[in-house]
Design a protein around this motif. Structure first.
Motif, PDB file in Angstrom:
ATOM      1  N   PRO A 195       0.832  -1.209   0.000  1.00  0.00           N
ATOM      2  CA  PRO A 195       0.000   0.000   0.000  1.00  0.00           C
ATOM      3  C   PRO A 195       0.865   1.257   0.000  1.00  0.00           C
ATOM      4  N   ILE A 196       0.352   2.319  -0.641  1.00  0.00           N
ATOM      5  CA  ILE A 196       1.130   3.549  -0.761  1.00  0.00           C
ATOM      6  C   ILE A 196       0.270   4.782  -0.459  1.00  0.00           C
ATOM      7  N   ILE A 197       0.934   5.813   0.035  1.00  0.00           N
ATOM      8  CA  ILE A 197       0.429   7.180   0.033  1.00  0.00           C
ATOM      9  C   ILE A 197       1.394   7.996  -0.805  1.00  0.00           C
ATOM     10  N   ILE A 198       0.861   8.802  -1.711  1.00  0.00           N
ATOM     11  CA  ILE A 198       1.728   9.639  -2.538  1.00  0.00           C
ATOM     12  C   ILE A 198       1.002  10.946  -2.834  1.00  0.00           C
ATOM     13  N   GLY A 199       1.740  12.041  -2.832  1.00  0.00           N
ATOM     14  CA  GLY A 199       1.109  13.317  -3.125  1.00  0.00           C
ATOM     15  C   GLY A 199       2.105  14.406  -3.424  1.00  0.00           C
ATOM     16  N   ASP A 200       1.576  15.595  -3.680  1.00  0.00           N
ATOM     17  CA  ASP A 200       2.398  16.720  -4.117  1.00  0.00           C
ATOM     18  C   ASP A 200       1.951  18.018  -3.483  1.00  0.00           C
ATOM     19  N   GLN A 201       2.855  18.994  -3.546  1.00  0.00           N
ATOM     20  CA  GLN A 201       2.511  20.368  -3.247  1.00  0.00           C
ATOM     21  C   GLN A 201       1.957  20.997  -4.531  1.00  0.00           C
ATOM     22  N   LYS A 202       1.055  21.933  -4.395  1.00  0.00           N
ATOM     23  CA  LYS A 202       0.375  22.474  -5.572  1.00  0.00           C
ATOM     24  C   LYS A 202       1.345  23.156  -6.537  1.00  0.00           C
ATOM     25  N   ASP A 203       2.398  23.760  -5.991  1.00  0.00           N
ATOM     26  CA  ASP A 203       3.317  24.549  -6.822  1.00  0.00           C
ATOM     27  C   ASP A 203       4.733  23.997  -6.724  1.00  0.00           C
ATOM     28  N   GLU A 204       4.888  22.744  -7.104  1.00  0.00           N
ATOM     29  CA  GLU A 204       6.166  22.051  -6.974  1.00  0.00           C
ATOM     30  C   GLU A 204       7.316  22.749  -7.718  1.00  0.00           C
ATOM     31  N   GLY A 205       7.022  23.390  -8.843  1.00  0.00           N
ATOM     32  CA  GLY A 205       8.100  23.855  -9.707  1.00  0.00           C
ATOM     33  C   GLY A 205       8.614  25.254  -9.440  1.00  0.00           C
ATOM     34  N   THR A 206       7.925  26.044  -8.603  1.00  0.00           N
ATOM     35  CA  THR A 206       8.344  27.442  -8.430  1.00  0.00           C
ATOM     36  C   THR A 206       9.752  27.547  -7.859  1.00  0.00           C
ATOM     37  N   LEU A 207      10.079  26.694  -6.933  1.00  0.00           N
ATOM     38  CA  LEU A 207      11.368  26.735  -6.258  1.00  0.00           C
ATOM     39  C   LEU A 207      12.533  26.545  -7.239  1.00  0.00           C
ATOM     40  N   PHE A 208      12.269  25.819  -8.329  1.00  0.00           N
ATOM     41  CA  PHE A 208      13.336  25.453  -9.259  1.00  0.00           C
ATOM     42  C   PHE A 208      13.341  26.316 -10.522  1.00  0.00           C
ATOM     43  N   SER A 209      12.582  27.411 -10.490  1.00  0.00           N
ATOM     44  CA  SER A 209      12.454  28.256 -11.675  1.00  0.00           C
ATOM     45  C   SER A 209      12.771  29.715 -11.373  1.00  0.00           C
ATOM     46  N   LEU A 210      13.494  29.945 -10.300  1.00  0.00           N
ATOM     47  CA  LEU A 210      13.734  31.312  -9.851  1.00  0.00           C
ATOM     48  C   LEU A 210      14.877  32.001 -10.587  1.00  0.00           C
ATOM     49  N   VAL A 211      15.810  31.237 -11.152  1.00  0.00           N
ATOM     50  CA  VAL A 211      17.056  31.859 -11.644  1.00  0.00           C
ATOM     51  C   VAL A 211      17.196  31.855 -13.166  1.00  0.00           C
ATOM     52  N   GLN A 212      16.191  31.355 -13.897  1.00  0.00           N
ATOM     53  CA  GLN A 212      16.315  31.262 -15.358  1.00  0.00           C
ATOM     54  C   GLN A 212      15.680  32.485 -16.032  1.00  0.00           C
ATOM     55  N   SER A 213      15.988  33.671 -15.534  1.00  0.00           N
ATOM     56  CA  SER A 213      15.280  34.882 -15.976  1.00  0.00           C
ATOM     57  C   SER A 213      15.601  35.302 -17.402  1.00  0.00           C
ATOM     58  N   ASN A 214      16.598  34.689 -18.034  1.00  0.00           N
ATOM     59  CA  ASN A 214      16.882  35.005 -19.443  1.00  0.00           C
ATOM     60  C   ASN A 214      15.939  34.276 -20.398  1.00  0.00           C
ATOM     61  N   ILE A 215      15.094  33.377 -19.865  1.00  0.00           N
ATOM     62  CA  ILE A 215      14.123  32.671 -20.709  1.00  0.00           C
ATOM     63  C   ILE A 215      12.881  33.557 -20.802  1.00  0.00           C
ATOM     64  N   THR A 216      12.753  34.237 -21.916  1.00  0.00           N
ATOM     65  CA  THR A 216      11.687  35.246 -22.049  1.00  0.00           C
ATOM     66  C   THR A 216      10.722  34.976 -23.194  1.00  0.00           C
ATOM     67  N   THR A 217      10.995  33.952 -24.010  1.00  0.00           N
ATOM     68  CA  THR A 217      10.115  33.660 -25.143  1.00  0.00           C
ATOM     69  C   THR A 217       9.761  32.186 -25.167  1.00  0.00           C
ATOM     70  N   ASN A 218       8.728  31.864 -25.918  1.00  0.00           N
ATOM     71  CA  ASN A 218       8.298  30.479 -26.083  1.00  0.00           C
ATOM     72  C   ASN A 218       9.418  29.631 -26.683  1.00  0.00           C
ATOM     73  N   ALA A 219      10.118  30.157 -27.677  1.00  0.00           N
ATOM     74  CA  ALA A 219      11.194  29.405 -28.331  1.00  0.00           C
ATOM     75  C   ALA A 219      12.325  29.108 -27.351  1.00  0.00           C
ATOM     76  N   GLN A 220      12.677  30.084 -26.527  1.00  0.00           N
ATOM     77  CA  GLN A 220      13.742  29.873 -25.549  1.00  0.00           C
ATOM     78  C   GLN A 220      13.329  28.843 -24.502  1.00  0.00           C
ATOM     79  N   LEU A 221      12.070  28.867 -24.121  1.00  0.00           N
ATOM     80  CA  LEU A 221      11.574  27.887 -23.159  1.00  0.00           C
ATOM     81  C   LEU A 221      11.673  26.476 -23.724  1.00  0.00           C
ATOM     82  N   ILE A 222      11.270  26.292 -24.967  1.00  0.00           N
ATOM     83  CA  ILE A 222      11.335  24.975 -25.609  1.00  0.00           C
ATOM     84  C   ILE A 222      12.782  24.502 -25.712  1.00  0.00           C
TER      85      ILE A 222
END
Length: 571
Positions: free
Chosen positions: A357-384
């Motif tokens: 048996p398992i319990i598994i779950g997430d925080q609603k905003d898992e990715g915010t912590l890991f996206s703070l320093v990529q501020s040069n990504i400003t367009t859809n193409a750069q994100l891809i």
């Protein structure tokens, strides 16, 4: 007048009470290798820093852990255990709002490690005072998180959790295991693969589980009632322990655990230990260690002074660098070794996992912590382009990422739940692609991968799942990754709705493999099993003032992209 009289009286009482506790007989337990003397405080016995393996130093550096065969007499297990060497990378703080930095520093992410070193393979055991070898209490075994780069058993004291289990009338024993990290525990490459010295951190955890089977009964635990529990990299490790050795979790013919709790982590699809990106990390470490010209590079690495090897191991990108969740160090399949031979999504698809048996779950905003320093990504193409670089083994990565990214609107608007922190519209977008990147990294690594995992296993094992949203509205971060740890351990007090809920559900699960058996009285509610049978699987939603149920069907388009072939997104 009354206050001036009362305060000195209370102070005098405290000064008398403290020595009484100190004079209480120190708890001592005899195990296979000797006698362990612990401490007692507030009704909890603590034994911290018990060695379970030989020091992985010198010629044993970058080798699988070796069991301790000699007796060590009597040891005092009352200090702060040495943490395994940490990979502490500095975050570029120039573009991060000061209030966000303050929140991070006060969270489990910002916890400092006091003492670290290679001789670090130890266990902590905490139990209700008065427990004896005949108590046979269920056991919860914690595997800490930290991106496979940082963390220690010293970060999480189980006293509050144990005390709460006693109050609920369902006492448990808490155990935690140290394991090697970064370039000490998860260095890959062909040299290490050739001698089957890969995934050393997972091997350390495995030996810790075996130690518990051999010794936990002496502390009053029941080795047949062990639940493994982890957060982030610890949750990924818990999952990995269910697929190691083809899903065989037995030791000397008996299961090492009967349940699993995964907070923010499960499947991480990965290329092999000899894949180009893994080999490049190894080659970089070797070069920065000054071992490139050696005929035996591993012997050279093992002979280096500790500080010199630590510097070389930490010369690659860290989790809070620009590369973020494109981790330099993580569990990778080693096809030449049955221990962890295939990418984990293959194991699950093939049914080669431990059926518990398992319990598994997430925080609603898992990715915010890991996206703070990529501020040069400003367009859809750069994100891809940035995201596609995470998957070098996929020749169609650009096309696959383009299809995935199309499910997240480029300009999140009020009412569109597409950017993280979710449900905040156009707010909190600290750079043009921040909210999209945060949403995608969180979904790929944690949230939607959790749903993929559940869809594969829930028909075979009893499963409960959750989503936490108690920090809804917190600027920039929202309900961020690892924020649940402070509630699970009661760090903000025992009376909060979140702490009452998490601890009660988990203590119930550890005792009976069902989170609902202790209580469903407010703020708790009946937590239904996660199932695809109805087409509307239910999640428990941990909120700030109450718990509710929600349907696990959000961001369906992105989920469809990820679930159709998880192997396309191997890191």
């Amino acid at each position: 007048m009354f206050r001036s009289f009362l305060l000195p009286l209370l102070a005098a009482s405290a000064s008398i009470a403290a020595p009484i506790e100190e004079r209480a007989t120190a708890p001592a337990v005899t195990i296979q290798n000797g006698t362990v003397v612990g401490s007692i405080s507030s009704g909890v016995d603590s034994f911290k820093g018990i060695p379970f393996a030989q020091p992985p130093t010198g010629t044993l550096r970058l080798k699988p852990p070796h069991t301790i065969t000699a007796t060590y007499g009597t040891i005092t297990a009352t200090g702060t255990p040495t943490a395994c060497p940490q990979f502490a990378s500095q975050v570029d703080t120039t573009n991060i709002p000061s209030d966000v930095l303050g929140t991070l520093l006060d969270s489990p992410i910002g916890q400092a490690i006091e003492v670290e070193g290679e001789d670090c393979l130890t266990m902590n055991v905490q139990r209700p005072s008065g427990t004896t070898s005949s108590s046979k209490l269920p056991v919860i075994l914690w595997i800490f998180g930290g991106g496979f780069e940082a963390g220690s058993t010293a970060n999480n004291d189980g006293s509050n959790f144990v005390s709460e289990s006693v109050k609920l009338g369902q006492p448990v024993i808490y155990v935690s295991v140290n394991y090697r990290l970064g370039g000490f525990g998860f260095l890959a490459g062909s040299d290490l693969a050739n001698e089957h010295s890969t995934n050393l951190g997972l091997r350390d955890q495995r030996l810790g589980l075996q130690w518990a089977q051999e010794n936990i009964a002496a502390f009053g635990g029941d080795p047949t009632k062990v639940t493994i529990w982890g957060e982030s990299a610890g949750a990924i490790s818990v999952f990995d322990q269910t697929v190691i050795n083809g899903g065989d979790n037995t030791y000397k013919g008996k299961p090492m655990f009967r349940g699993a709790i995964m907070d923010s982590g499960s499947i991480v699809a990965a290329d092999t230990v000899t894949a180009p990106q893994a080999q490049n990390v190894y080659d970089t470490v070797v070069a920065n260690a000054g071992c490139s010209g050696s005929s035996d590079k591993l012997a050279c690495l093992r002979a280096l002074p500790y500080e010199q090897y630590l510097t070389a191991a930490n010369s690659v990108p860290g989790i809070f660098s620009y590369r973020s969740l494109d981790l330099s160090y993580l569990p990778r399949p080693d096809p030449g070794d049955n221990f962890y031979s295939v990418s984990p999504e293959v194991s699950v698809t093939d049914g080669a996992f431990t059926k518990v048996p398992i319990i598994i779950g997430d925080q609603k905003d898992e990715g915010t912590l890991f996206s703070l320093v990529q501020s040069n990504i400003t367009t859809n193409a750069q994100l891809i382009t940035y995201l596609a670089s995470y998957f070098p083994g996929n020749p169609n990565a650009v096309a696959d990422v383009t299809a995935l990214v199309s499910n997240y609107p480029d300009q999140p608007l009020l009412g569109q739940p597409a950017g993280s922190p979710f449900d905040t519209g156009s707010l909190n977008n600290i750079y043009p692609e921040f909210k999209r990147l945060a949403a995608i990294l969180g979904d790929v690594t944690f949230t939607l991968t959790r749903r993929t995992y559940l869809s594969l296993v829930s028909s075979q094992v009893h499963s409960w799942s959750y989503l936490s949203s108690y920090f809804q509205g917190l600027a920039v971060l929202g309900t961020f990754h690892a924020s649940d740890v402070i509630f699970a351990y009661g760090d903000l007090g025992e009376t909060s709705v979140e702490t009452q809920s998490i601890q009660t559900y988990y203590i119930s699960f550890v005792n009976s493999l069902d989170p609902n058996t202790i209580s469903t009285a407010s703020p708790l509610i009946q937590w239904p099993q996660w199932t695809n049978a109805s087409g509307s699987p239910q999640l428990l939603n941990f909120q700030a003032t109450q718990n509710t149920l929600i349907t696990d069907n959000f961001r369906q388009g992105a989920y469809n992209e990820l679930s159709t072939s998880t192997s396309r997104f191997r890191v």
